[in-house]
Design a protein around this motif. Sequence first.
Motif, PDB file in Angstrom:
ATOM      1  N   ARG A   1      43.364  48.917  30.768  1.00 45.23           N
ATOM      2  CA  ARG A   1      43.667  47.369  31.246  1.00 45.23           C
ATOM      3  C   ARG A   1      44.188  47.136  32.428  1.00 45.23           C
ATOM      4  NH1 ARG A   1      48.772  44.281  30.602  1.00 45.23           N
ATOM      5  NH2 ARG A   1      48.048  42.118  31.400  1.00 45.23           N
TER       6      ARG A   1
ATOM      7  N   GLU B   1      41.875  44.889  34.884  1.00 47.16           N
ATOM      8  CA  GLU B   1      42.279  43.522  35.244  1.00 47.16           C
ATOM      9  C   GLU B   1      42.528  43.703  36.912  1.00 47.16           C
ATOM     10  OE1 GLU B   1      45.637  40.243  34.937  1.00 47.16           O
ATOM     11  OE2 GLU B   1      45.327  41.731  33.415  1.00 47.16           O
TER      12      GLU B   1
ATOM     13  N   ARG C   1      41.013  40.875  39.471  1.00 46.29           N
ATOM     14  CA  ARG C   1      41.952  40.070  40.438  1.00 46.29           C
ATOM     15  C   ARG C   1      41.605  40.342  41.580  1.00 46.29           C
ATOM     16  NH1 ARG C   1      45.397  36.612  37.510  1.00 46.29           N
ATOM     17  NH2 ARG C   1      46.181  37.353  35.776  1.00 46.29           N
TER      18      ARG C   1
ATOM     19  N   MET D   1      41.312  42.151  26.795  1.00 43.55           N
ATOM     20  CA  MET D   1      40.693  41.997  27.985  1.00 43.55           C
ATOM     21  C   MET D   1      39.324  41.267  27.724  1.00 43.55           C
ATOM     22  SD  MET D   1      41.926  42.952  31.069  1.00 43.55           S
ATOM     23  CE  MET D   1      40.424  43.011  31.978  1.00 43.55           C
TER      24      MET D   1
ATOM     25  N   GLU E   1      37.380  39.457  29.190  1.00 47.33           N
ATOM     26  CA  GLU E   1      36.484  39.078  30.369  1.00 47.33           C
ATOM     27  C   GLU E   1      35.613  40.252  30.518  1.00 47.33           C
ATOM     28  OE1 GLU E   1      40.629  37.296  31.059  1.00 47.33           O
ATOM     29  OE2 GLU E   1      39.843  39.200  30.456  1.00 47.33           O
TER      30      GLU E   1
ATOM     31  N   ARG F   1      52.035  46.098  35.082  1.00 49.36           N
ATOM     32  CA  ARG F   1      51.438  44.872  34.882  1.00 49.36           C
ATOM     33  C   ARG F   1      51.800  43.572  35.551  1.00 49.36           C
ATOM     34  NH1 ARG F   1      53.846  46.177  29.867  1.00 49.36           N
ATOM     35  NH2 ARG F   1      55.531  44.572  29.112  1.00 49.36           N
TER      36      ARG F   1
ATOM     37  N   LEU G   1      49.711  42.658  38.789  1.00 51.05           N
ATOM     38  CA  LEU G   1      48.273  41.847  38.807  1.00 51.05           C
ATOM     39  C   LEU G   1      48.227  40.398  38.956  1.00 51.05           C
ATOM     40  CD1 LEU G   1      47.431  43.887  35.512  1.00 51.05           C
ATOM     41  CD2 LEU G   1      46.354  44.246  37.739  1.00 51.05           C
TER      42      LEU G   1
END
Length: 294
Positions: free
Chosen positions: A43, A47, A51, A73, A75, A278, A281
């Motif tokens: 993840r 991501e 990003r 996720m 996306e 995280r 991000l």
Amino acid sequence: MRRIDQAWVRAHPLPPVEADNDKNSRGRVLVIGGAEFVPGALRLTGEAVLRAGAGKLQMATVKSAAMALAVLMPEAAMIALPADADGEIATDAADLLGERLGRCDVVIMGPGMSAAPQTSDLVKAVLARTAQDAVVILDAAALTCARDLQEDIRQRDGRVIVTPHHGELSYLTGVPTEVIAADAAKAAQEVAEAYGMVVLLKGAQSFLASPAAETLMYEEGCAGLATGGSGDVLAGIIGGLAARGAEPLQACAWAAFIHGQVGATLSKQVGTVGFLARELLPLIPRLIDEASET
């Protein structure tokens, strides 16, 4: 030796993103990794890919983790892979990835994986099926397998990137960590030349080497970046920038700079240490934009 700083990144701008660009023009990235023991690492990398501006993302991980990761996720397209008895991705997973590997602009392999006897075979199979002009980023356990795949890597004409810390480079080369630390720039350059690949050797000072360019140094990192998952984020930033069209050396240099800038920002906002991988991000897009301003 040149430093990677604001002046360097502005002198080496990323390929522009035009107003009429669609997601296909910003590249397709496939991230392969994770395991039953570390199901969430992918993840962070996935991501970070988005990003950093990549257009399309696919993630491939062990079947037991795939559904939860897909929900986390939305996306990304998700590919469920078979696992071995230890919960690691099985060697025959490359067969299931098949044509997807040939259609990717960037493949990132290794986040969340552990070194196992079959890992080298899996990496070799992935390299063989990936398009020749794609960028391949080997991280964590996948990069340690490079010592058995020197010729496979050399055949990819400098489009393989590895992101070791000193311990991983020691495993790759057989050189003790204290020898690497004594002249890290030289160690990175020697490996880059021997394998014909780009090497981002991470540490308090990071060194970026390739067979055909001057070694670069980044030294503006922070203690808080020495935390679990931080390297997974870095690999994703590299992949996202490469998908946008940056050449391997440029993608690595920009990623090292942005990763360090994000860490410096969180050091001020949260604390010198204690921020989470995280939390890096959401800051990535803004800091890329700020670094791109002329």
